[in-house]
Scaffold this active site. Sequence first.
Site, PDB file in Angstrom:
ATOM      1  CG  ASP A  45      -7.190  -7.163   6.830  1.00 14.30           C
ATOM      2  OD1 ASP A  45      -6.211  -6.958   7.566  1.00 14.30           O
ATOM      3  OD2 ASP A  45      -7.460  -6.435   5.845  1.00 14.30           O
TER       4      ASP A  45
ATOM      5  NE  ARG B  84       0.070  -8.494   2.532  1.00 19.06           N
ATOM      6  CZ  ARG B  84      -0.471  -8.112   3.686  1.00 19.06           C
ATOM      7  NH1 ARG B  84      -1.564  -8.684   4.133  1.00 19.06           N
ATOM      8  NH2 ARG B  84       0.082  -7.164   4.409  1.00 19.06           N
TER       9      ARG B  84
ATOM     10  NE  ARG C 294      -2.351  -1.110   3.563  1.00 18.75           N
ATOM     11  CZ  ARG C 294      -1.782  -0.311   4.448  1.00 18.75           C
ATOM     12  NH1 ARG C 294      -1.839   1.004   4.295  1.00 18.75           N
ATOM     13  NH2 ARG C 294      -1.180  -0.794   5.505  1.00 18.75           N
TER      14      ARG C 294
ATOM     15  CE1 TYR D 122       1.916  -7.306  -4.314  1.00 24.36           C
ATOM     16  CE2 TYR D 122       1.051  -6.349  -2.310  1.00 24.36           C
ATOM     17  CZ  TYR D 122       1.737  -7.357  -2.955  1.00 24.36           C
ATOM     18  OH  TYR D 122       2.235  -8.420  -2.233  1.00 24.36           O
TER      19      TYR D 122
ATOM     20  CE  LYS E  65      -6.952  -3.572   5.260  1.00 19.60           C
ATOM     21  NZ  LYS E  65      -5.601  -3.998   5.312  1.00 19.60           N
TER      22      LYS E  65
ATOM     23  CG  HIS F 208      -6.861  -2.975  10.047  1.00 17.76           C
ATOM     24  ND1 HIS F 208      -5.542  -2.585  10.198  1.00 17.76           N
ATOM     25  CD2 HIS F 208      -6.850  -3.960   9.117  1.00 17.76           C
ATOM     26  CE1 HIS F 208      -4.770  -3.307   9.394  1.00 17.76           C
ATOM     27  NE2 HIS F 208      -5.537  -4.151   8.733  1.00 17.76           N
TER      28      HIS F 208
ATOM     29  CB  SER G 120      -0.606  -3.370   8.069  1.00 16.18           C
ATOM     30  OG  SER G 120      -1.749  -2.644   7.696  1.00 16.18           O
TER      31      SER G 120
ATOM     32  CB  CYS H  25       0.667  -6.124  14.128  1.00 13.32           C
ATOM     33  SG  CYS H  25       1.831  -4.797  13.763  1.00 13.32           S
TER      34      CYS H  25
HETATM   35  P1  GTP Z   1      -2.245  -7.576   7.501  1.00 17.77           P
HETATM   36  O1  GTP Z   1      -2.784  -8.581   6.568  1.00 17.77           O
HETATM   37  O2  GTP Z   1      -1.149  -6.743   6.924  1.00 17.77           O
HETATM   38  O3  GTP Z   1      -3.291  -6.706   8.107  1.00 17.77           O
HETATM   39  O4  GTP Z   1      -1.447  -8.395   8.665  1.00 17.77           O
HETATM   40  P2  GTP Z   1      -1.917  -9.238   9.938  1.00 17.77           P
HETATM   41  O5  GTP Z   1      -2.214  -8.318  11.088  1.00 17.77           O
HETATM   42  O6  GTP Z   1      -2.971 -10.210   9.573  1.00 17.77           O
HETATM   43  O7  GTP Z   1      -0.563 -10.011  10.358  1.00 17.77           O
HETATM   44  P3  GTP Z   1      -0.159 -11.559  10.217  1.00 17.77           P
HETATM   45  O8  GTP Z   1      -1.000 -12.452  11.090  1.00 17.77           O
HETATM   46  O9  GTP Z   1      -0.119 -11.887   8.778  1.00 17.77           O
HETATM   47  O10 GTP Z   1       1.306 -11.555  10.830  1.00 17.77           O
HETATM   48  C1  GTP Z   1       2.340 -10.773  10.287  1.00 17.77           C
HETATM   49  C2  GTP Z   1       3.674 -11.289  10.757  1.00 17.77           C
HETATM   50  O11 GTP Z   1       3.736 -11.337  12.188  1.00 17.77           O
HETATM   51  C3  GTP Z   1       3.959 -12.714  10.262  1.00 17.77           C
HETATM   52  O12 GTP Z   1       5.293 -12.776   9.820  1.00 17.77           O
HETATM   53  C4  GTP Z   1       3.745 -13.562  11.497  1.00 17.77           C
HETATM   54  O13 GTP Z   1       4.536 -14.735  11.480  1.00 17.77           O
HETATM   55  C5  GTP Z   1       4.129 -12.631  12.644  1.00 17.77           C
HETATM   56  N1  GTP Z   1       3.367 -12.959  13.882  1.00 17.77           N
HETATM   57  C6  GTP Z   1       2.027 -13.175  13.972  1.00 17.77           C
HETATM   58  N2  GTP Z   1       1.655 -13.517  15.237  1.00 17.77           N
HETATM   59  C7  GTP Z   1       2.794 -13.521  15.984  1.00 17.77           C
HETATM   60  C8  GTP Z   1       3.073 -13.789  17.382  1.00 17.77           C
HETATM   61  O14 GTP Z   1       2.199 -14.117  18.192  1.00 17.77           O
HETATM   62  N3  GTP Z   1       4.377 -13.658  17.772  1.00 17.77           N
HETATM   63  C9  GTP Z   1       5.364 -13.296  16.898  1.00 17.77           C
HETATM   64  N4  GTP Z   1       6.600 -13.188  17.374  1.00 17.77           N
HETATM   65  N5  GTP Z   1       5.132 -13.052  15.569  1.00 17.77           N
HETATM   66  C10 GTP Z   1       3.877 -13.150  15.127  1.00 17.77           C
HETATM   67  C1  SPV Z   2      -2.787  -4.331   5.307  1.00 22.68           C
HETATM   68  O1  SPV Z   2      -1.844  -3.672   4.868  1.00 22.68           O
HETATM   69  O2  SPV Z   2      -3.315  -4.098   6.416  1.00 22.68           O
HETATM   70  C2  SPV Z   2      -3.311  -5.465   4.521  1.00 22.68           C
HETATM   71  C3  SPV Z   2      -2.832  -5.632   3.151  1.00 22.68           C
HETATM   72  O3  SPV Z   2      -4.168  -6.194   5.009  1.00 22.68           O
HETATM   73  S1  SPV Z   2      -3.641  -4.569   2.029  1.00 22.68           S
HETATM   74  O4  SPV Z   2      -4.820  -5.270   1.503  1.00 22.68           O
HETATM   75  O5  SPV Z   2      -2.690  -4.298   0.945  1.00 22.68           O
HETATM   76  O6  SPV Z   2      -4.076  -3.362   2.688  1.00 22.68           O
HETATM   77 MN    MN Z   3      -4.752  -5.523   7.084  1.00 26.29          MN
END
Ligand code: GTP
Ligand code: SPV
Ligand code: MN
Length: 659
Positions: A316, A407, A97, A240, A249, A269, A291, A293
Amino acid sequence: MTTCTADHLHTPVPVPPYPEVPQGAFQHGIANQALADWVARIALLTRPDEIVWCDGSDEEWHRMTEAMVQAGSLIRLDPGLRPDSFLARSTDDDVARMEDRTFICSQTESQAGPTNNWRAPGSMHAELDGLFAESMRGRTMYVVPYSMGPVGGAISQLGVQITDSPYVVVSLATMTRMGTEALREIGPDTPWVAGVHSVGHPLRNADGTRREDVAWPSNPTKYIAHFPEERAIWSFGSGYGGNALLSKKCFALRIGSTIARDEGWLAEHMLLLKLTDPSGRAFHIAAAFPSACGKTNLAMLRPSLPGWSVETIGDDIAWLRPGPDGRLWAINPEAGIFGVAPGTSEATNPVAVDLVRKRTIFTNVALTEDGDVWWEGKSEPPAHLIDWQGHYWTPASGLPAAHPNARFTAPLTQCRTLADDWFAADGVPVDAILFGGRRASNVPLVVESTSWEHGVFMGATISSERTAAQEGTVGELRHDPFGMLPFVGYDMGDYWQHWLDVGAALGDRAPRIFQVNWFRKGPDGSFLWPGFGDNARVLAWIAARVSARDTAGAVESELGLIPAEGALDVRGLDLPNRSLYALFEVDSAAWLEECDEIAAYFASLGDTVPAAVRAQLVALRERIGEPQSHSASSREGGSAGTATETSGRRAVVASGVAA
Ligand code: GTP
Ligand code: SPV
Ligand code: MN
């Protein structure tokens, strides 16, 4: 008004010769005149060779993905290893983004507020009209109708995206309830959100000569522009993720938050999950993290605690609306997962590993010799790969093989932990809301708020280390209120006030609010908490707190309520007392600094920051009081005994481990 049939929706409508496209030429079967006129108007502006109304069928998905393979914009993965799955590679200037190219074009700049880029709607429209003029020459213009949420559900909304990107079409087919059924829902007076998208790479020049297509067409000029009053989105130049899949979003959060403000609900979110305890009692939990996290991971968590289960509803986005019973009800408006690939493995997220076994579009991951995918953290690196940019790669290359924001796009119905609740037209009642971020220091593993206002303060003061999900410097700490910094479609202070108003309307039926942080680090720089499946231990405490009538299981800290002795189940964890203490430590000096920093942030947001939120900061500062000189030494000390000397309240947590 004729009704629509799948038949004619299949048929491309011949558009040329220009400019004699009659008003309403595309209305046969379309009950909504404004929709028919809008499609005609965009076609006149962008001049595609043909217009295709997408029906959302399997047949369409297979036909379009095959055509993209033939055209070289998708690589088919080995059908034995990953059936119906593909790899797309973007260009290196189109990988995430772009917040600095994202605009909220409300009537006035103050409506957009200090956290958004603003442009006057008239001037932005004029500039966009110039960019979109003939931008689809030589291409097909797809009209993509979709429903956010179960078609016809109480919280659901409809949208239509026009795009010249087949990659976007097949992605939307996964990410939304896309096609004929959604189009049928758009009656003469039904509101719908309009999205106009072009990658900005026409295939014919002005003189009619042919221009070559490329695997990932885009344009160096990029705009992601929102017009809240018109409920419209215009996106140019990027293909993308959130820049191009306008349902996500742009609609569900930026336009969605403005609709939600007007109508008294919340567009957030947030992941949404169902937690069931060993006695069979179910809890619905929504959690907002910035994002990348951990939302997808928490939504698919495999509890390390016996007898507990987590089922997935969303990963999400959540739309939350007060229901007829006075509680807050939530849906996941999406139908698919656009998840971060790096870090996903059998050890961290086996559910996601299973989710992407078939019918998945991978973007910017590495390709293995046998036609499978790979990314950092998936397994030991293979001896050689083709990296996300199409170059030969070995572990010695010194660069990531997959882009950090690579992704996968897969249907939620493939998620083996999907809850039946995902299908529930009116959603689920929410018991608890979690706010979190990526914080190496200061923020404890879990804290419960003492009131809705305190919870809103927790959401408002989330800071998080930047990730690769957006352009910018990874690791830099930034304020990201409610995980919504890039997604609130209006003034941030007004958004906080809206949260306070929704809470006031819910009264004692409001969900409880908690703050969590899986990412606190010890002095050696490693994570103190194992995370992933062990986050269930925190969820179990939260469930107990939701069930408790009083403060059983919790003690006060300066920041809010934390687990009392033995209340956080850490049995079986290899977690030294020192680490457990450090996970809950409140370093007064560091927190006074953080309070100053928060005050400066509030000041930067201007006078719309609600008085109730400012009052929470004053109260926090009073609770912290003077810096404690011994907090640092006790952290080094590392035993429950030392912790006792620092703070009797926190010590109960530390001694809980030994028990
Ligand atoms: P968006 O799709 O961008 O909104 O991301 P998201 O909030 O869904 O994050 P996601 O669950 O994809 O995790 C992002 C990164 O954080 C990945 O590399 C995970 O492996 C890492 N991660 C997720 N949960 C944990 C956790 O409990 N501990 C640690 N150390 N890392 C984590
Ligand atoms: C984020 O960035 O929080 C995502 C990926 O979930 S996107 O759809 O590109 O916003
Ligand atoms: Mn997101």
